[in-house]
Design a protein around this motif. Structure first.
Motif, PDB file in Angstrom:
ATOM      1  N   TRP A  29       0.837  -1.194   0.000  1.00 47.29           N
ATOM      2  CA  TRP A  29       0.000   0.000   0.000  1.00 47.29           C
ATOM      3  C   TRP A  29       0.877   1.252   0.000  1.00 47.29           C
ATOM      4  CZ3 TRP A  29      -1.646  -4.600   1.608  1.00 47.29           C
ATOM      5  CH2 TRP A  29      -2.979  -4.951   1.400  1.00 47.29           C
ATOM      6  N   VAL A  52      -0.167   7.996  -7.779  1.00 44.77           N
ATOM      7  CA  VAL A  52      -0.934   6.970  -7.073  1.00 44.77           C
ATOM      8  C   VAL A  52      -1.312   7.522  -5.705  1.00 44.77           C
ATOM      9  CG1 VAL A  52      -0.978   4.572  -6.331  1.00 44.77           C
ATOM     10  CG2 VAL A  52       0.444   5.252  -8.283  1.00 44.77           C
ATOM     11  N   ALA A  56      -3.574   3.627  -1.510  1.00 47.37           N
ATOM     12  CA  ALA A  56      -3.940   2.787  -2.650  1.00 47.37           C
ATOM     13  C   ALA A  56      -3.180   1.470  -2.570  1.00 47.37           C
ATOM     14  CB  ALA A  56      -3.645   3.485  -3.958  1.00 47.37           C
ATOM     15  N   ILE A  58      -1.294  -1.549  -4.345  1.00 45.63           N
ATOM     16  CA  ILE A  58      -0.552  -1.741  -5.596  1.00 45.63           C
ATOM     17  C   ILE A  58       0.049  -3.136  -5.624  1.00 45.63           C
ATOM     18  CG2 ILE A  58      -0.056   0.723  -5.832  1.00 45.63           C
ATOM     19  CD1 ILE A  58       2.758  -1.653  -4.890  1.00 45.63           C
ATOM     20  N   TRP A  82      -0.694  -0.299 -10.855  1.00 47.55           N
ATOM     21  CA  TRP A  82      -1.842   0.320 -10.187  1.00 47.55           C
ATOM     22  C   TRP A  82      -2.911   0.546 -11.247  1.00 47.55           C
ATOM     23  CZ3 TRP A  82      -3.488   5.721 -10.509  1.00 47.55           C
ATOM     24  CH2 TRP A  82      -4.546   6.033  -9.643  1.00 47.55           C
ATOM     25  N   THR A 209      -8.757   0.044  -5.300  1.00 46.12           N
ATOM     26  CA  THR A 209      -7.455  -0.048  -4.643  1.00 46.12           C
ATOM     27  C   THR A 209      -7.453   0.738  -3.334  1.00 46.12           C
ATOM     28  OG1 THR A 209      -6.412   1.893  -5.686  1.00 46.12           O
ATOM     29  CG2 THR A 209      -6.327  -0.195  -6.907  1.00 46.12           C
TER      30      THR A 209
END
Length: 262
Positions: A29, A52, A56, A58, A82, A209
């Protein structure tokens, strides 16, 4: 010739999306609250592909063995995925899920419940969201707002337990909740009421995400519907991205994601 083929295979791995479920060991993350930059090359002065956002999720596809130092921190350049973006970033900005706030997400001065009501507030929002009957009484409303009933109580329950250290959880307005809609096939602007994402958009129409395991169903807001549907509220339907009047029907279920102010 063999060396050139190997290089080509590595290049393909870095650009072709992975469609099988990734191993959990490759999932991390984003830690910095300002988000991270995704670069085309492993250099801070390279072209930026995307930013990003904070928290989120990933997937790490590849990591350089060479240790580098950036802003007095030592780490490695890594290729991450992502959504449909694949590029390079500094791996010291990535953490395991146990190091992030799995209960809340901060977006534009609002603190959102990261997982839906009924789900476990862990990295993956395990479990199913709790469905509540879409049945309302006239006394549940005051003017244009829903003020009583099980949907209101779902957020009040978070206040009673001081969820994430906060006691100002509430049901979001339609305008607040629709800001979470993400139309991958457009439009990129805020959708008007009753309008849907373009055909071909990935559903649920939310950034999964950041808000994992979100149901592609109706999430209820505190805003009363206009005539002739005054006995119900606006809901955001994350299957198509639309904000529309819910039908007042005990057999239909609505979901809840609470919000609070900073």
């Amino acid at each position: 010739m063999k060396t050139n083929c190997n290089k080509l295979l590595i290049a393909l791995v870095l650009v072709i999306p992975i469609f099988t479920a990734p191993p959990k060991s490759s999932i991390k993350w984003v830690e910095p609250k300002q988000g991270i930059k995704l670069f085309r090359l492993p250099r801070a002065d390279s072209q930026i592909i995307a930013t990003v956002p904070y928290q989120a999720q990933i997937q790490i596809l590849f990591r350089n063995d060479e240790m580098v130092e950036i802003q007095k921190r030592r780490g490695h350049w890594a290729v991450i995925k992502w959504h449909d973006f694949v590029g390079w970033t500094f791996d010291e900005d990535l953490v395991w899920g146990s190091y992030i706030d799995t209960k809340t997400v901060e977006i534009k001065e609002l603190i959102w419940q990261r997982c839906s009501v009924g789900q476990a507030p862990d990295e993956y929002c395990t479990g199913q969201a709790s469905g509540i009957s879409l049945e309302f009484e006239a006394s549940d409303f005051k003017g244009e707002k829903l003020i009583k009933g099980p949907f209101i109580e779902a957020c009040e329950a978070l206040n009673k337990q001081s969820f994430a250290g906060r006691k100002n959880w509430r049901l979001p307005t339609a305008l607040e909740l629709k800001t979470l809609v993400r139309c991958t096939a457009g439009p990129q602007t805020l959708l008007k009421n009753f309008k849907q994402c373009n055909k071909g958009s990935v559903y649920p129409t939310i950034d999964a995400t950041i808000f994992p395991n979100t149901s592609p169903n109706m999430y209820v807001t505190s805003d009363r519907s206009p005539a002739p549907y005054r006995d119900t509220v606006f809901s955001v339907h994350f299957e198509v991205g639309s904000t529309a009047s819910s039908y007042s029907n005990y057999a239909m279920l609505g979901l809840v994601r609470c919000v609070s102010e900073k």
